[in-house]
Design an enzyme around this catalytic site. Sequence first.
Site, PDB file in Angstrom:
ATOM      1  N   SER A 298       1.910  -4.919  10.136  1.00  0.00           N
ATOM      2  CA  SER A 298       0.788  -3.982   9.411  1.00  0.00           C
ATOM      3  C   SER A 298       0.326  -4.771   8.119  1.00  0.00           C
ATOM      4  O   SER A 298       0.835  -5.999   7.699  1.00  0.00           O
ATOM      5  CB  SER A 298       1.736  -2.765   8.812  1.00  0.00           C
ATOM      6  N   ASP A 299      -0.721  -4.554   7.268  1.00  0.00           N
ATOM      7  CA  ASP A 299      -1.149  -4.823   6.362  1.00  0.00           C
ATOM      8  C   ASP A 299      -0.193  -4.275   5.312  1.00  0.00           C
ATOM      9  O   ASP A 299       0.508  -3.301   5.332  1.00  0.00           O
ATOM     10  CB  ASP A 299      -2.614  -4.583   5.974  1.00  0.00           C
ATOM     11  N   TRP A 300      -0.471  -4.899   3.986  1.00  0.00           N
ATOM     12  CA  TRP A 300       0.307  -4.263   2.751  1.00  0.00           C
ATOM     13  C   TRP A 300       0.209  -2.944   2.675  1.00  0.00           C
ATOM     14  O   TRP A 300      -0.622  -2.239   2.335  1.00  0.00           O
ATOM     15  CB  TRP A 300      -0.291  -5.085   1.725  1.00  0.00           C
ATOM     16  N   ALA A 301       1.547  -2.334   2.804  1.00  0.00           N
ATOM     17  CA  ALA A 301       1.630  -0.713   2.748  1.00  0.00           C
ATOM     18  C   ALA A 301       0.415  -0.145   3.562  1.00  0.00           C
ATOM     19  O   ALA A 301       0.180   1.123   3.171  1.00  0.00           O
ATOM     20  CB  ALA A 301       1.358  -0.466   1.212  1.00  0.00           C
ATOM     21  N   GLY A 302       0.206  -0.527   4.773  1.00  0.00           N
ATOM     22  CA  GLY A 302      -1.069  -0.151   5.377  1.00  0.00           C
ATOM     23  C   GLY A 302      -0.696   1.207   6.006  1.00  0.00           C
ATOM     24  O   GLY A 302      -1.572   2.100   6.389  1.00  0.00           O
TER      25      GLY A 302
END
Length: 458
Positions: A298-302
Amino acid sequence: MSRHWFVFVVTALLLAVICTPLSAQTYLDPNATVEDRVADLLSRMTLQEKVGQMTQADHGAVANLQDVQTYYLGSILSGGSSDPVAGNEAAHWADLYDAFQTRALQTRLQIPLIYGIDAVHGHSNVTGAVIFPHNIGMGATRNAALMEEAGRVTAVEIAATGIDWTFAPCVAVPRDERWGRTYEGFGETPELSELLGGAAIRGLQGDSLSAPTSIVACAKHYIGDGGTTMGVDQGDAAMSETELRAIHLPGYVEAIAHDVKTIMASYSSWNGVKLHGHSYLLNDVLKAELGFEGFVVSDWAGIDQLPGDYTSDVRNSINAGIDMVMVPGNYPLFFNTLVSLAGSGAVPMSRIDDAVARILRVKFELGLFETPLTDRSGLPLVGSEEHRAVARQAVRESQVLLKKNDGVLPLPAQGIKVLVAGAHADNIGLLCGGWTIDWAGGSGDITTGTTILEGLRA
């Protein structure tokens, strides 16, 4: 008598299993096949150990190194502004990496962690490392061989600091200049993302992923982040599937052809559905149709941007095909939530096992189980003149003359005045742009280098 004999045999077998040294296990045998090692290790893991492998925490959020063991953390990252407390030199990064890795090796099964960083145009968090032009500049070179060489230099410098994984290359196809991250893409055509994205992966991952100077690449951000309506960051790519496939998918097809090991999901949406929860695009297209065998991060806290509460965010993202979640802060909450969801069957164990197998496969291919700690022999190469020569060539070839009239070039050596205007011209931080020391870059002498004004004067 026979009953006693049965008890004796069972007890002996149990003791043999318990007392068998780790060195005798298949997953620790470098001569065993990767698939055999994955299957053997997976069979030994508890649910908690499996969920730990799917958890990625930012190093700055880990207040106590004991948490690496408590939560069996499978991955650590340093975000764009997450530097070692001790300092930002290459050796400080190696110390940081080894501190986390040493803790991981103290877990029951001694599974090493994989460490990621946004080294998107050189090892750009580290003071003194070589900074390359951003992708938009590399796209202007049209030179795949040079892009591969830049990727190789970047890999050597990253590996010298112990780090195993870069969240690059970005193969986005920017279609609207209003998108503030346009510079992260190679250009507005899919052909450029194919040509240069594949070359970057070759440079980063090298001929053999287990080589000391090879690192894991990550194609991002899957998919359509450069095609959002009006260029809105993390917005909605409102388009037909035909257009999505024609413009935004080719870079990923090429990345998979070059055996990219990881792919990052996009914050953006496709026709109103967030990519972090898009089972069709992640499971059906990426993994089933395109045959991607690595893991999706995932992306940062996506996953937090998915509709619903946090429990549904975790359930929907994992079931949709996210294999590792960049939490990055409250990793105990993610860990406990996924353990609970898997225990209740809301996330099937088959999905957990598939995700963990994908992660372990990359770790085995990378050679982490054999050489988990930093090989510091490459530290003198970080920022070396040899590496800077490659960056200088990339800068030369990235220059674009829009229109040449009246014999303006080449400039005469004497008898001419040159006007240098604008705040960026004599500011190395602004010239480097984003993802340099900090995620959004910075102003002033944030790192070493020569400004345009200094270069002209020289």
